[in-house]
Scaffold this motif. Structure first.
Motif, short mmCIF file in Angstrom:
data_model
loop_
_atom_site.label_atom_id
_atom_site.label_comp_id
_atom_site.label_asym_id
_atom_site.label_seq_id
_atom_site.Cartn_x
_atom_site.Cartn_y
_atom_site.Cartn_z
N VAL A 306 -8.72 13.26 0.12
CA VAL A 306 -9.19 12.18 -0.75
C VAL A 306 -10.40 12.63 -1.56
CG1 VAL A 306 -10.19 9.86 -0.74
CG2 VAL A 306 -8.26 10.39 0.76
N ALA A 307 -11.32 13.34 -0.89
CA ALA A 307 -12.51 13.82 -1.61
C ALA A 307 -12.11 14.79 -2.72
CB ALA A 307 -13.46 14.49 -0.61
N ASN A 308 -11.18 15.69 -2.43
CA ASN A 308 -10.73 16.63 -3.47
C ASN A 308 -10.08 15.89 -4.63
OD1 ASN A 308 -11.62 18.83 -2.01
ND2 ASN A 308 -9.63 19.20 -1.03
N GLY A 313 -10.94 13.20 -10.77
CA GLY A 313 -10.92 12.01 -11.63
C GLY A 313 -10.07 10.88 -11.10
N LEU A 314 -9.35 11.07 -10.00
CA LEU A 314 -8.56 9.98 -9.43
C LEU A 314 -9.48 9.00 -8.72
CD1 LEU A 314 -5.46 11.80 -7.82
CD2 LEU A 314 -5.57 10.62 -10.03
N THR A 315 -9.12 7.74 -8.75
CA THR A 315 -9.80 6.71 -7.98
C THR A 315 -8.92 6.38 -6.78
OG1 THR A 315 -10.80 5.79 -9.98
CG2 THR A 315 -10.77 4.39 -8.02
N VAL A 316 -9.35 6.79 -5.59
CA VAL A 316 -8.50 6.68 -4.41
C VAL A 316 -9.11 5.65 -3.45
CG1 VAL A 316 -7.41 7.92 -2.52
CG2 VAL A 316 -7.88 9.10 -4.67
N ARG A 317 -8.29 4.69 -3.09
CA ARG A 317 -8.70 3.69 -2.09
C ARG A 317 -7.86 3.91 -0.84
NH1 ARG A 317 -6.97 -0.46 -4.24
NH2 ARG A 317 -5.45 -1.37 -2.81
N VAL A 318 -8.53 4.05 0.31
CA VAL A 318 -7.85 4.34 1.56
C VAL A 318 -7.82 3.08 2.43
CG1 VAL A 318 -7.79 5.80 3.62
CG2 VAL A 318 -8.62 6.73 1.44
N GLU A 319 -6.63 2.77 2.95
CA GLU A 319 -6.45 1.63 3.86
C GLU A 319 -5.86 2.14 5.16
OE1 GLU A 319 -3.88 -1.03 1.83
OE2 GLU A 319 -5.32 -1.49 0.22
N ARG A 320 -6.57 1.85 6.26
CA ARG A 320 -6.10 2.28 7.57
C ARG A 320 -5.84 1.06 8.44
NH1 ARG A 320 -9.99 6.33 6.37
NH2 ARG A 320 -9.19 8.46 6.62
N SER A 321 -4.77 1.13 9.23
CA SER A 321 -4.43 0.03 10.13
C SER A 321 -3.84 0.61 11.40
CB SER A 321 -3.42 -0.91 9.46
OG SER A 321 -3.03 -1.93 10.35
N GLY A 322 -4.38 0.18 12.55
CA GLY A 322 -3.91 0.71 13.82
C GLY A 322 -4.60 2.02 14.15
N SER A 323 -4.40 2.47 15.38
CA SER A 323 -5.01 3.71 15.85
C SER A 323 -4.22 4.90 15.34
CB SER A 323 -5.06 3.72 17.38
OG SER A 323 -5.55 4.96 17.84
N LEU A 324 -4.93 5.80 14.66
CA LEU A 324 -4.29 7.01 14.14
C LEU A 324 -4.62 8.24 14.99
CD1 LEU A 324 -4.93 6.45 10.32
CD2 LEU A 324 -2.90 5.86 11.65
N ASP A 325 -5.22 8.02 16.12
CA ASP A 325 -5.55 9.13 17.01
C ASP A 325 -4.38 9.42 17.95
OD1 ASP A 325 -8.06 9.25 15.89
OD2 ASP A 325 -8.90 7.81 17.34
N GLY A 326 -4.33 10.64 18.47
CA GLY A 326 -3.32 11.00 19.46
C GLY A 326 -1.92 11.17 18.92
N LEU A 327 -1.78 11.41 17.63
CA LEU A 327 -0.45 11.63 17.07
C LEU A 327 0.07 13.00 17.49
CD1 LEU A 327 -0.98 10.34 13.41
CD2 LEU A 327 0.22 9.17 15.26
N PRO A 328 1.38 13.14 17.72
CA PRO A 328 1.94 14.47 17.98
C PRO A 328 1.64 15.42 16.83
CG PRO A 328 3.55 12.76 18.48
CD PRO A 328 2.41 12.08 17.79
N PRO A 329 1.41 16.71 17.10
CA PRO A 329 1.07 17.65 16.02
C PRO A 329 2.07 17.66 14.88
CG PRO A 329 0.72 18.66 18.17
CD PRO A 329 1.39 17.35 18.43
#
Length: 427
Positions: A306-308, A313-329
């Motif tokens: 997102v930072a890159n 020049g992109l305007t990026v909005r991030v929306e997170r919902s639920g736990s994103l930890d512990g995902l399989p590789p």
């Protein structure tokens, strides 16, 4: 028509060749001789079936020669002693030849049988003449017929059967019925063994081809995986670097400090690209597939993407919902690459657009949605479409779904659903 009918007999009697001997297996092969004894032996490994043939040939030769000598001593009309070895050679020589040259062994029997019948007929007691063949001869001829049936083509085997039956009819018609049964059963048994060996050889060949095809398929899959990784890494980072290289001089407007900061940012992005390329190519340098490079990226590094993207020049909005930890590789890597490719496409095709990135963990499902509006600057050259193909393949490998297409108002949307509980798939 006549030549076709005569040809099998010509092959059997004169020109035909048998198949090569079968490959010797360890079950019937004597162990190698000790190193100190190997110099005294002409060969280091002996096939036990060949040894058995040689031993049997020796026993039959000695026994027949002794029996012929006894008959000659008791006969009122003895024959010349020089003819006594002929019956012994008739039963011994074909056994010595049948392993390597079965057709030659059968032809040897045919060539020697007149001399054999002459000597045996002249010497054998009258009470033993109910059948003109001795037991050693029957054993030898049966083994030779078996070898011919196992090692020769069907037309040659059929011709050998016909010649054998006709020869029995000429020699002694009274013993022909039982002799025909013995010859027929022997040839049918040998031919059945030949068919089974051929079927086994074809099965082994099919298994070999299947293994080769499977190996080729695995190679293609590995190439596709590496190509997909390289495309994602190069496409994203090169897009960011290209846009930065074009934007930095314009933003700096002659300010040396801003120009230096922009070039430092480009250098950082280049180093990140090289690091990821080393991770992807590391497996190619490791013969066993291991790599000592850093772990492959996951959703924990989305903020870097997102930072890159924002620096271009992109305007990026991030929306997170639920736990994103512990995902399989595998799930984390695939999600990271889908987001990476989607942002790269937005940079190239909709510069300056507003982008919404939604990451949702819904039970055992991870949902991704990357949508951008129309760009504020001219779009770059269209790509080859490999990015969409790669994202779809990543989702498909995990058993997920993928959709991508334009939306109303000139934007574009990518949506993917990845099963979190999916079986581990090689990245």
């Amino acid at each position: 028509m006549i030549s076709a009918a005569v040809r099998p007999f010509a092959l059997a009697l004169f020109r035909g060749q048998a198949d090569p001997p079968p490959v010797r297996t360890g079950r019937l092969t004597a162990p190698r001789a000790p190193r100190w004894l190997a110099v005294l032996l002409p060969f280091q490994r002996v096939h036990l079936a060949l040894v058995a043939d040689l031993v049997l040939a020796y026993v039959l030769f000695v026994g027949t020669l002794s029996e012929s000598g006894s008959w000659n001593e008791e006969s009122p009309l003895p024959v010349n002693d020089g003819l006594l070895p002929l019956p012994a050679l008739t039963v011994a020589l074909p056994l010595m030849l049948r392993d390597r040259l079965p057709l030659a062994a059968w032809r040897t029997v045919l060539a020697l049988i007149p001399a054999y019948l002459f000597v045996v007929g002249a010497l054998r007691p009258a009470e033993d003449m109910s059948m003109p063949y001795t037991m050693p001869f029957i054993v030898t001829y049966t083994l030779v017929l078996y070898s011919v049936a196992v090692r020769c083509a069907r037309p040659i085997t059929f011709a050998v059967w016909v010649v054998s039956v006709l020869a029995m009819w000429i020699i002694d018609s009274a013993s022909m019925p039982i002799g025909t049964v013995v010859v027929t059963v022997t040839i049918l048994f040998g031919y059945n063994v030949r068919i089974r060996r051929s079927a086994t050889a074809r099965l082994v060949e099919e298994e070999r081809r299947t293994q080769l095809a499977l190996g080729a398929q695995l190679v293609l899959e590995e190439r596709a995986r590496i190509a997909r990784e390289l495309h994602d890494v190069v496409a994203h980072h090169m897009s960011v670097i290209a846009i930065q290289a074009e934007a930095v001089p314009m933003k700096a407007a002659g300010d040396a400090a801003q120009l230096e900061a922009g070039l430092a940012e480009i250098r950082t992005l280049s180093l990140e690209a090289l690091t990821e390329l080393r991770q992807v190519l590391g497996v190619l340098r490791d013969e066993e597939g291991r790599s000592d490079t850093a772990p492959q990226p996951g959703l924990d590094r989305v903020d870097e993407l997102v930072a890159n993207a924002r620096t271009t020049g992109l305007t990026v909005r991030v929306e997170r919902s639920g736990s994103l930890d512990g995902l399989p590789p595998a799930v984390g890597l695939s999600a990271y690459r889908i987001v990476q490719e989607s942002l790269s496409n937005a940079m190239r095709h909709a510069p300056g657009a507003a982008v919404t990135l939604a990451l949702t963990r819904d039970g055992d499902r991870l949902r991704l949605r990357i949508a951008n509006g129309p760009g504020t600057a001219p779009a770059g050259a269209p790509g080859a479409g490999q990015g969409l193909v790669g994202m779809r393949e990543r989702a498909s490998l995990l058993g997920g779904t993928f959709q991508a297409g334009p939306v109303a108002g000139g934007g574009y949307e990518v949506a993917a659903t990845l099963p979190v509980a999916a079986a581990e798939v090689p990245s």
